[in-house]
Motif scaffolding. Structure first.
Motif, PDB file in Angstrom:
ATOM      1  N   ASP A 139     -29.952 123.414 -46.604  1.00 49.60           N
ATOM      2  CA  ASP A 139     -28.866 123.967 -46.020  1.00 49.60           C
ATOM      3  C   ASP A 139     -28.632 125.494 -46.333  1.00 49.60           C
ATOM      4  O   ASP A 139     -28.327 126.174 -45.350  1.00 49.60           O
ATOM      5  CB  ASP A 139     -27.616 123.119 -46.520  1.00 49.60           C
ATOM      6  CG  ASP A 139     -27.266 121.881 -45.922  1.00 49.60           C
ATOM      7  OD1 ASP A 139     -28.179 121.576 -44.970  1.00 49.60           O
ATOM      8  OD2 ASP A 139     -26.473 121.124 -46.442  1.00 49.60           O
TER       9      ASP A 139
ATOM     10  N   GLN B 198     -31.370 127.229 -44.043  1.00 51.44           N
ATOM     11  CA  GLN B 198     -30.724 127.267 -42.775  1.00 51.44           C
ATOM     12  C   GLN B 198     -29.883 128.267 -42.491  1.00 51.44           C
ATOM     13  O   GLN B 198     -30.024 128.879 -41.639  1.00 51.44           O
ATOM     14  CB  GLN B 198     -30.491 125.675 -42.289  1.00 51.44           C
ATOM     15  CG  GLN B 198     -31.391 124.975 -41.930  1.00 51.44           C
ATOM     16  CD  GLN B 198     -30.736 123.532 -41.496  1.00 51.44           C
ATOM     17  OE1 GLN B 198     -29.760 123.030 -41.701  1.00 51.44           O
ATOM     18  NE2 GLN B 198     -31.707 122.908 -40.384  1.00 51.44           N
ATOM     19  N   LEU B 199     -29.037 128.245 -43.610  1.00 52.33           N
ATOM     20  CA  LEU B 199     -27.682 129.395 -43.498  1.00 52.33           C
ATOM     21  C   LEU B 199     -28.618 130.619 -43.650  1.00 52.33           C
ATOM     22  O   LEU B 199     -28.027 131.822 -42.688  1.00 52.33           O
ATOM     23  CB  LEU B 199     -26.762 129.081 -44.643  1.00 52.33           C
ATOM     24  CG  LEU B 199     -25.898 130.132 -44.635  1.00 52.33           C
ATOM     25  CD1 LEU B 199     -24.862 130.080 -43.316  1.00 52.33           C
ATOM     26  CD2 LEU B 199     -24.965 129.871 -45.832  1.00 52.33           C
ATOM     27  N   GLU B 200     -29.333 130.953 -44.202  1.00 51.53           N
ATOM     28  CA  GLU B 200     -30.178 132.387 -44.467  1.00 51.53           C
ATOM     29  C   GLU B 200     -30.802 132.615 -43.262  1.00 51.53           C
ATOM     30  O   GLU B 200     -30.614 133.826 -42.699  1.00 51.53           O
ATOM     31  CB  GLU B 200     -31.047 132.129 -45.691  1.00 51.53           C
ATOM     32  CG  GLU B 200     -31.720 133.659 -45.847  1.00 51.53           C
ATOM     33  CD  GLU B 200     -32.444 133.544 -47.012  1.00 51.53           C
ATOM     34  OE1 GLU B 200     -33.389 134.460 -47.130  1.00 51.53           O
ATOM     35  OE2 GLU B 200     -32.523 132.860 -47.894  1.00 51.53           O
ATOM     36  N   GLU B 201     -31.506 131.527 -42.579  1.00 50.39           N
ATOM     37  CA  GLU B 201     -32.052 131.921 -41.335  1.00 50.39           C
ATOM     38  C   GLU B 201     -31.289 132.178 -40.211  1.00 50.39           C
ATOM     39  O   GLU B 201     -31.479 133.268 -39.545  1.00 50.39           O
ATOM     40  CB  GLU B 201     -32.965 130.795 -40.784  1.00 50.39           C
ATOM     41  CG  GLU B 201     -34.186 130.700 -41.721  1.00 50.39           C
ATOM     42  CD  GLU B 201     -34.953 129.372 -41.371  1.00 50.39           C
ATOM     43  OE1 GLU B 201     -34.228 128.393 -40.691  1.00 50.39           O
ATOM     44  OE2 GLU B 201     -35.817 129.133 -41.887  1.00 50.39           O
ATOM     45  N   ARG B 202     -30.001 131.647 -40.075  1.00 47.95           N
ATOM     46  CA  ARG B 202     -28.950 131.966 -39.248  1.00 47.95           C
ATOM     47  C   ARG B 202     -28.286 133.303 -39.488  1.00 47.95           C
ATOM     48  O   ARG B 202     -28.026 134.131 -38.315  1.00 47.95           O
ATOM     49  CB  ARG B 202     -27.793 130.910 -39.323  1.00 47.95           C
ATOM     50  CG  ARG B 202     -28.371 129.695 -38.563  1.00 47.95           C
ATOM     51  CD  ARG B 202     -27.082 128.758 -38.157  1.00 47.95           C
ATOM     52  NE  ARG B 202     -25.963 128.518 -38.932  1.00 47.95           N
ATOM     53  CZ  ARG B 202     -25.589 127.388 -40.082  1.00 47.95           C
ATOM     54  NH1 ARG B 202     -26.497 126.536 -40.018  1.00 47.95           N
ATOM     55  NH2 ARG B 202     -24.639 127.438 -40.743  1.00 47.95           N
ATOM     56  N   VAL B 203     -28.244 133.579 -40.846  1.00 48.78           N
ATOM     57  CA  VAL B 203     -27.522 135.036 -41.021  1.00 48.78           C
ATOM     58  C   VAL B 203     -28.531 136.031 -40.418  1.00 48.78           C
ATOM     59  O   VAL B 203     -28.202 137.202 -39.759  1.00 48.78           O
ATOM     60  CB  VAL B 203     -27.189 135.120 -42.397  1.00 48.78           C
ATOM     61  CG1 VAL B 203     -26.851 136.427 -42.992  1.00 48.78           C
ATOM     62  CG2 VAL B 203     -25.956 134.164 -42.735  1.00 48.78           C
ATOM     63  N   GLN B 204     -29.801 135.878 -40.900  1.00 45.70           N
ATOM     64  CA  GLN B 204     -30.946 136.794 -40.579  1.00 45.70           C
ATOM     65  C   GLN B 204     -31.091 137.078 -38.956  1.00 45.70           C
ATOM     66  O   GLN B 204     -31.164 138.130 -38.704  1.00 45.70           O
ATOM     67  CB  GLN B 204     -32.286 136.599 -41.088  1.00 45.70           C
ATOM     68  CG  GLN B 204     -32.426 136.375 -42.594  1.00 45.70           C
ATOM     69  CD  GLN B 204     -32.383 138.000 -43.217  1.00 45.70           C
ATOM     70  OE1 GLN B 204     -32.786 138.821 -42.283  1.00 45.70           O
ATOM     71  NE2 GLN B 204     -32.076 137.773 -44.413  1.00 45.70           N
ATOM     72  N   GLU B 205     -31.006 136.101 -38.324  1.00 45.64           N
ATOM     73  CA  GLU B 205     -31.061 135.992 -36.853  1.00 45.64           C
ATOM     74  C   GLU B 205     -29.744 136.727 -36.215  1.00 45.64           C
ATOM     75  O   GLU B 205     -29.961 137.541 -35.460  1.00 45.64           O
ATOM     76  CB  GLU B 205     -31.029 134.729 -36.174  1.00 45.64           C
ATOM     77  CG  GLU B 205     -31.645 134.609 -34.874  1.00 45.64           C
ATOM     78  CD  GLU B 205     -32.870 135.043 -34.352  1.00 45.64           C
ATOM     79  OE1 GLU B 205     -32.912 135.707 -33.535  1.00 45.64           O
ATOM     80  OE2 GLU B 205     -33.504 134.741 -35.358  1.00 45.64           O
ATOM     81  N   ALA B 206     -28.374 136.633 -37.122  1.00 43.44           N
ATOM     82  CA  ALA B 206     -27.373 137.137 -36.233  1.00 43.44           C
ATOM     83  C   ALA B 206     -27.447 138.814 -36.647  1.00 43.44           C
ATOM     84  O   ALA B 206     -26.731 139.401 -35.875  1.00 43.44           O
ATOM     85  CB  ALA B 206     -26.102 136.505 -36.882  1.00 43.44           C
TER      86      ALA B 206
ATOM     87  N   ASP C 199     -28.774 141.215 -34.007  1.00 44.32           N
ATOM     88  CA  ASP C 199     -27.997 141.471 -32.975  1.00 44.32           C
ATOM     89  C   ASP C 199     -26.836 142.701 -33.154  1.00 44.32           C
ATOM     90  O   ASP C 199     -26.209 143.133 -32.251  1.00 44.32           O
ATOM     91  CB  ASP C 199     -27.126 140.289 -32.411  1.00 44.32           C
ATOM     92  CG  ASP C 199     -28.059 139.332 -32.008  1.00 44.32           C
ATOM     93  OD1 ASP C 199     -29.303 139.620 -31.552  1.00 44.32           O
ATOM     94  OD2 ASP C 199     -28.010 137.987 -31.721  1.00 44.32           O
TER      95      ASP C 199
END
Length: 184
Positions: free
Chosen positions: A129, A132-140, A143
């Motif tokens: 988890d 996954q959270l780290e990947e979502r933060v990096q993606e956000a 932007d």
């Protein structure tokens, strides 16, 4: 404070000169009589000094012997322009005491002490988890506008406070706070 008078000062200077010459004689010629002079004067004083610092009598005696052996071996390192003989010898004594303390220092702790118990390994799902959270933060973060991204990195990756960021970026504190809120 009373002035000890010129006779006392001359005696002190003569004694300092005699001790400095003795160390130099030891360095140059391994002069035993010069060493004997130093030993008779300084060994009891070094022992008393170590006892005043909290060393027990037996260890103080041993350390005083070590100090005087060091004086014999390292006499060539003495420089009368840097320190008096007494300063040099008592510095050696202080360092020997510190070394002895470090050698004897042992960890006296309870094996059940919470600070010494390693933390539990994270559950594999929790690790997944977090990734996954780290990947979502990096993606956000990709932007975000550059001005918000710079402030976000300063706050969370460098650990700077809002005031420190404002000072570093030469921005008003309110601007830093509003840009960070927008970034979230």
């Amino acid at each position: 404070m009373l002035d000890p008078g010129p006779a006392v000062r001359e005696t002190d200077l003569a004694e300092r000169e005699r001790f400095a010459q003795a160390v130099e004689d030891i360095a140059r010629d391994q002069c035993r009589s010069a060493f004997s002079t130093l030993f008779e004067y300084f060994a009891p004083r070094v022992k008393s000094f170590l006892i005043r610092l909290g060393t027990d009598h037996m260890q103080a005696e041993e350390l005083a012997q070590e100090v005087m052996i060091t004086v014999w071996r390292k006499a060539g390192q003495f420089d009368r322009t840097q320190a008096s003989v007494s300063t040099w010898i008592f510095r050696i004594a202080r360092n020997r005491r510190i070394d002895a303390f470090r050698r004897e220092k042992t960890l006296d702790a309870d094996s059940e002490e919470p600070a010494l118990i390693p933390s539990a390994l994270p559950h594999p799902e929790d690790s997944f988890d977090a990734v996954q959270l780290e990947e979502r933060v990096q993606e956000a973060m990709k932007d975000l506008p550059e001005d918000q991204l710079i402030l976000l990195r300063a706050a969370f990756f460098e650990g700077l406070s809002h005031s420190e960021i404002a000072e570093r970026m030469n921005l008003p504190l309110g601007t830093v706070k509003s840009r960070l809120r927008l970034a979230f």
